[in-house]
Design a protein around this motif. Structure first.
Motif, PDB file in Angstrom:
ATOM      1  N   VAL A   1       5.099 -12.542  53.090  1.00  0.00           N
ATOM      2  CA  VAL A   1       4.362 -12.899  51.884  1.00  0.00           C
ATOM      3  C   VAL A   1       2.882 -12.672  52.171  1.00  0.00           C
ATOM      4  CG1 VAL A   1       3.786 -14.708  50.230  1.00  0.00           C
ATOM      5  CG2 VAL A   1       6.072 -14.635  51.247  1.00  0.00           C
ATOM      6  N   ILE A   2       2.233 -11.857  51.366  1.00  0.00           N
ATOM      7  CA  ILE A   2       0.823 -11.536  51.544  1.00  0.00           C
ATOM      8  C   ILE A   2       0.070 -11.941  50.291  1.00  0.00           C
ATOM      9  CG2 ILE A   2      -0.878  -9.716  51.939  1.00  0.00           C
ATOM     10  CD1 ILE A   2       1.374  -8.085  53.260  1.00  0.00           C
ATOM     11  N   VAL A   3      -0.952 -12.770  50.452  1.00  0.00           N
ATOM     12  CA  VAL A   3      -1.844 -13.116  49.362  1.00  0.00           C
ATOM     13  C   VAL A   3      -3.208 -12.521  49.693  1.00  0.00           C
ATOM     14  CG1 VAL A   3      -2.852 -14.968  47.975  1.00  0.00           C
ATOM     15  CG2 VAL A   3      -0.566 -15.243  48.954  1.00  0.00           C
ATOM     16  N   ASP A   4      -3.602 -11.514  48.929  1.00  0.00           N
ATOM     17  CA  ASP A   4      -4.735 -10.659  49.271  1.00  0.00           C
ATOM     18  C   ASP A   4      -5.874 -10.860  48.277  1.00  0.00           C
ATOM     19  OD1 ASP A   4      -6.443  -8.615  50.006  1.00  0.00           O
ATOM     20  OD2 ASP A   4      -5.197  -7.027  49.179  1.00  0.00           O
ATOM     21  N   GLN A   5      -7.041 -11.233  48.787  1.00  0.00           N
ATOM     22  CA  GLN A   5      -8.224 -11.423  47.958  1.00  0.00           C
ATOM     23  C   GLN A   5      -9.207 -10.263  48.041  1.00  0.00           C
ATOM     24  OE1 GLN A   5      -7.420 -13.762  45.828  1.00  0.00           O
ATOM     25  NE2 GLN A   5      -9.106 -15.177  46.174  1.00  0.00           N
ATOM     26  N   ASP A   6      -8.901  -9.236  48.817  1.00  0.00           N
ATOM     27  CA  ASP A   6      -9.864  -8.180  49.106  1.00  0.00           C
ATOM     28  C   ASP A   6      -9.629  -6.883  48.338  1.00  0.00           C
ATOM     29  OD1 ASP A   6     -11.234  -9.776  50.954  1.00  0.00           O
ATOM     30  OD2 ASP A   6      -9.854  -9.242  52.560  1.00  0.00           O
ATOM     31  N   SER A   7      -8.383  -6.524  48.084  1.00  0.00           N
ATOM     32  CA  SER A   7      -8.097  -5.184  47.571  1.00  0.00           C
ATOM     33  C   SER A   7      -8.421  -5.009  46.091  1.00  0.00           C
ATOM     34  CB  SER A   7      -6.623  -4.829  47.817  1.00  0.00           C
ATOM     35  OG  SER A   7      -5.774  -5.728  47.134  1.00  0.00           O
ATOM     36  N   ASP A   8      -8.513  -6.094  45.342  1.00  0.00           N
ATOM     37  CA  ASP A   8      -8.812  -6.012  43.913  1.00  0.00           C
ATOM     38  C   ASP A   8      -9.957  -6.976  43.605  1.00  0.00           C
ATOM     39  OD1 ASP A   8      -8.837  -6.251  41.089  1.00  0.00           O
ATOM     40  OD2 ASP A   8      -6.736  -5.648  40.991  1.00  0.00           O
ATOM     41  N   PRO A   9     -11.089  -6.491  43.107  1.00  0.00           N
ATOM     42  CA  PRO A   9     -12.229  -7.375  42.860  1.00  0.00           C
ATOM     43  C   PRO A   9     -12.015  -8.361  41.729  1.00  0.00           C
ATOM     44  CG  PRO A   9     -12.677  -5.182  41.989  1.00  0.00           C
ATOM     45  CD  PRO A   9     -11.392  -5.083  42.764  1.00  0.00           C
ATOM     46  N   SER A  10     -11.045  -8.116  40.856  1.00  0.00           N
ATOM     47  CA  SER A  10     -10.870  -8.964  39.678  1.00  0.00           C
ATOM     48  C   SER A  10      -9.562  -9.747  39.664  1.00  0.00           C
ATOM     49  CB  SER A  10     -10.952  -8.113  38.406  1.00  0.00           C
ATOM     50  OG  SER A  10      -9.948  -7.100  38.410  1.00  0.00           O
ATOM     51  N   ALA A  11      -8.715  -9.589  40.685  1.00  0.00           N
ATOM     52  CA  ALA A  11      -7.424 -10.278  40.694  1.00  0.00           C
ATOM     53  C   ALA A  11      -7.005 -10.594  42.117  1.00  0.00           C
ATOM     54  CB  ALA A  11      -6.351  -9.427  40.010  1.00  0.00           C
ATOM     55  N   THR A  12      -6.160 -11.602  42.252  1.00  0.00           N
ATOM     56  CA  THR A  12      -5.526 -11.932  43.519  1.00  0.00           C
ATOM     57  C   THR A  12      -4.215 -11.161  43.604  1.00  0.00           C
ATOM     58  OG1 THR A  12      -6.504 -14.144  43.553  1.00  0.00           O
ATOM     59  CG2 THR A  12      -4.533 -13.791  44.897  1.00  0.00           C
ATOM     60  N   VAL A  13      -4.034 -10.385  44.657  1.00  0.00           N
ATOM     61  CA  VAL A  13      -2.854  -9.534  44.800  1.00  0.00           C
ATOM     62  C   VAL A  13      -1.854 -10.212  45.731  1.00  0.00           C
ATOM     63  CG1 VAL A  13      -1.982  -7.288  45.524  1.00  0.00           C
ATOM     64  CG2 VAL A  13      -4.214  -7.466  44.393  1.00  0.00           C
ATOM     65  N   VAL A  14      -0.616 -10.312  45.285  1.00  0.00           N
ATOM     66  CA  VAL A  14       0.462 -10.921  46.065  1.00  0.00           C
ATOM     67  C   VAL A  14       1.525  -9.879  46.328  1.00  0.00           C
ATOM     68  CG1 VAL A  14       2.255 -12.695  46.105  1.00  0.00           C
ATOM     69  CG2 VAL A  14       0.024 -13.201  45.078  1.00  0.00           C
ATOM     70  N   GLU A  15       1.988  -9.797  47.569  1.00  0.00           N
ATOM     71  CA  GLU A  15       3.070  -8.877  47.934  1.00  0.00           C
ATOM     72  C   GLU A  15       4.137  -9.648  48.695  1.00  0.00           C
ATOM     73  OE1 GLU A  15       3.766  -4.927  50.725  1.00  0.00           O
ATOM     74  OE2 GLU A  15       1.812  -5.239  49.757  1.00  0.00           O
ATOM     75  N   ILE A  16       5.392  -9.448  48.301  1.00  0.00           N
ATOM     76  CA  ILE A  16       6.515 -10.168  48.907  1.00  0.00           C
ATOM     77  C   ILE A  16       7.569  -9.164  49.349  1.00  0.00           C
ATOM     78  CG2 ILE A  16       8.214 -12.004  48.590  1.00  0.00           C
ATOM     79  CD1 ILE A  16       6.569 -12.939  46.185  1.00  0.00           C
ATOM     80  N   THR A  17       8.037  -9.299  50.575  1.00  0.00           N
ATOM     81  CA  THR A  17       9.084  -8.433  51.109  1.00  0.00           C
ATOM     82  C   THR A  17      10.122  -9.284  51.817  1.00  0.00           C
ATOM     83  OG1 THR A  17       7.448  -6.687  51.462  1.00  0.00           O
ATOM     84  CG2 THR A  17       9.578  -6.428  52.560  1.00  0.00           C
ATOM     85  N   PHE A  18      11.389  -9.014  51.577  1.00  0.00           N
ATOM     86  CA  PHE A  18      12.479  -9.688  52.291  1.00  0.00           C
ATOM     87  C   PHE A  18      13.639  -8.708  52.426  1.00  0.00           C
ATOM     88  CE2 PHE A  18      15.771 -13.284  52.332  1.00  0.00           C
ATOM     89  CZ  PHE A  18      15.562 -13.551  53.681  1.00  0.00           C
ATOM     90  N   GLY A  19      13.376  -7.621  53.152  1.00  0.00           N
ATOM     91  CA  GLY A  19      14.371  -6.571  53.289  1.00  0.00           C
ATOM     92  C   GLY A  19      14.684  -5.963  51.928  1.00  0.00           C
ATOM     93  N   ASP A  20      15.989  -5.769  51.658  1.00  0.00           N
ATOM     94  CA  ASP A  20      16.389  -5.236  50.345  1.00  0.00           C
ATOM     95  C   ASP A  20      16.975  -6.327  49.464  1.00  0.00           C
ATOM     96  OD1 ASP A  20      18.714  -5.748  51.690  1.00  0.00           O
ATOM     97  OD2 ASP A  20      19.662  -3.817  51.223  1.00  0.00           O
ATOM     98  N   ARG A  21      16.687  -7.593  49.772  1.00  0.00           N
ATOM     99  CA  ARG A  21      17.331  -8.700  49.086  1.00  0.00           C
ATOM    100  C   ARG A  21      16.582  -9.185  47.855  1.00  0.00           C
ATOM    101  NH1 ARG A  21      20.473 -12.147  53.648  1.00  0.00           N
ATOM    102  NH2 ARG A  21      20.851 -10.439  55.082  1.00  0.00           N
ATOM    103  N   LEU A  22      15.345  -8.807  47.684  1.00  0.00           N
ATOM    104  CA  LEU A  22      14.564  -9.300  46.562  1.00  0.00           C
ATOM    105  C   LEU A  22      14.835  -8.483  45.309  1.00  0.00           C
ATOM    106  CD1 LEU A  22      11.105 -10.023  48.220  1.00  0.00           C
ATOM    107  CD2 LEU A  22      12.868 -11.671  47.587  1.00  0.00           C
ATOM    108  N   GLY A  23      14.900  -9.159  44.180  1.00  0.00           N
ATOM    109  CA  GLY A  23      15.008  -8.476  42.904  1.00  0.00           C
ATOM    110  C   GLY A  23      13.636  -8.283  42.290  1.00  0.00           C
ATOM    111  N   ALA A  24      13.534  -8.454  40.981  1.00  0.00           N
ATOM    112  CA  ALA A  24      12.259  -8.273  40.287  1.00  0.00           C
ATOM    113  C   ALA A  24      11.348  -9.484  40.403  1.00  0.00           C
ATOM    114  CB  ALA A  24      12.514  -7.967  38.815  1.00  0.00           C
ATOM    115  N   LEU A  25      11.866 -10.608  40.955  1.00  0.00           N
ATOM    116  CA  LEU A  25      11.091 -11.826  41.161  1.00  0.00           C
ATOM    117  C   LEU A  25      10.525 -12.393  39.853  1.00  0.00           C
ATOM    118  CD1 LEU A  25       9.157 -11.073  44.460  1.00  0.00           C
ATOM    119  CD2 LEU A  25      11.166 -12.481  44.149  1.00  0.00           C
ATOM    120  N   LEU A  26      11.281 -12.284  38.774  1.00  0.00           N
ATOM    121  CA  LEU A  26      10.817 -12.837  37.514  1.00  0.00           C
ATOM    122  C   LEU A  26      10.669 -14.351  37.591  1.00  0.00           C
ATOM    123  CD1 LEU A  26      12.852 -10.725  34.935  1.00  0.00           C
ATOM    124  CD2 LEU A  26      10.448 -10.474  35.599  1.00  0.00           C
ATOM    125  N   ASP A  27      11.575 -15.020  38.347  1.00  0.00           N
ATOM    126  CA  ASP A  27      11.488 -16.468  38.479  1.00  0.00           C
ATOM    127  C   ASP A  27      10.234 -16.870  39.242  1.00  0.00           C
ATOM    128  OD1 ASP A  27      14.194 -17.759  37.479  1.00  0.00           O
ATOM    129  OD2 ASP A  27      14.701 -15.892  38.486  1.00  0.00           O
TER     130      ASP A  27
END
Length: 290
Positions: free
Chosen positions: A86-112
């Motif tokens: 789980v990555i919470v990134d404050q640097d790559s986008d000046p106007s938004a907080t960017v979140v990246e989640i990886t768990f192999g091939d088990r994650l879906g669209a993460l709507l929940d």
């Protein structure tokens, strides 16, 4: 292979069973990689004295509610469980907080997960899903609903982190044994523990004339990010920016700090280091009994 979704308007709310504040009192260790970098527009000490804020913005679901929580039911207990990222990134986008989640091939669209973030007063403004050799990456940008700007409040960043991890435990209960939150409300707690006295290392270096670099390595636990920032600001040291990593059972924090817009002098460095060591040490029997 990629999929992009813009301006997602999603909303729901979490269970009332356990609050993030309760989870933050648990000193379990985390077997995952969680990276959070952040910057503060204003001095954060004024928003950190009331720990109840965390419990008011999000709550925790204690465990997965059904077997359908796992995206692919063909995954058995004998499979190798991938490392959650789980990555919470404050640097790559000046106007938004960017979140990246990886768990192999088990994650879906993460709507929940995006729904749960909406309950924190956040908007998901862009989402992107892509595949590589390490698995399926779910990456999305979030802003505060009331301002349309990125998140800069340390308590809200920690709430985001814990909300994402809670949703991973809820919908992928096999990840519980790899997460510190598995101790508090997961299906299976992590098997290993870290001796906080052995694991804790603190270093402070000059990083130019107007700031210093504070490095803290210690046993991870929920709420650690908020507590570290509070300790620093309580002795009138400003946190300019930072990065918060949890790798395996350890948390590794890097903060750019200053005192009156200058690098921290040696006597104050010693005060800061001693304050952090005192807070992070293993509680004694006498102290715990009061």
């Amino acid at each position: 292979m990629a999929m992009t979704v813009d301006s997602l308007g999603v909303g729901t709310h979490l269970s009332d069973n356990n609050s993030i504040l309760k989870a933050s009192e648990n000193r379990g260790s985390m077997v995952t990689l969680i990276r959070s970098s952040f910057g503060f527009a204003t001095k954060p000490s004024s928003i950190l004295h009331k720990r109840q804020t965390l419990s008011s913005v999000a709550t925790i679901t204690p465990r997965a509610s059904s077997a359908t929580a796992v995206e692919d039911p063909s995954h058995g207990e004998t499979d190798t469980i991938p490392t959650p990222v789980v990555i919470v990134d404050q640097d790559s986008d000046p106007s938004a907080t960017v979140v990246e989640i990886t768990f192999g091939d088990r994650l879906g669209a993460l709507l929940d997960t995006m729904n749960a973030l909406k309950n924190l007063g956040l908007n998901v403004v862009k989402a992107n899903v892509f595949l590589d050799s390490s698995g399926k990456h779910n990456k999305f940008a979030i802003t505060k609903e009331d301002t349309g700007r990125k998140v800069e409040d340390p308590e809200l960043l920690e709430a985001i982190r814990l909300t994402i991890i809670n949703n991973m435990i809820q919908y992928h209960p096999e990840s519980s044994a790899q997460l510190a939150m598995g101790v508090a409300f997961g299906v299976v707690p992590p098997e290993q523990q870290v001796d906080v006295d052995v694991a804790t290392h603190i270093s402070i270096y000059d990083d130019g004339p107007d700031r210093s670099l504070l490095y803290v390595e210690t046993a991870d636990r929920p709420g650690l990010l908020v507590d570290l920032v509070k300790i620093i600001t309580d002795i009138n040291i400003d946190v300019k920016s930072g990065e918060f990593d949890t790798e395996g059972l350890l948390a590794k924090a890097k903060f750019h700090v200053s005192y009156r817009d200058k690098a921290i002098m040696k006597p104050l460095q010693q005060v800061l280091g001693n304050s952090l060591r005192y807070f992070l040490r293993r509680p004694t029997t006498e102290e715990a009994s009061f």
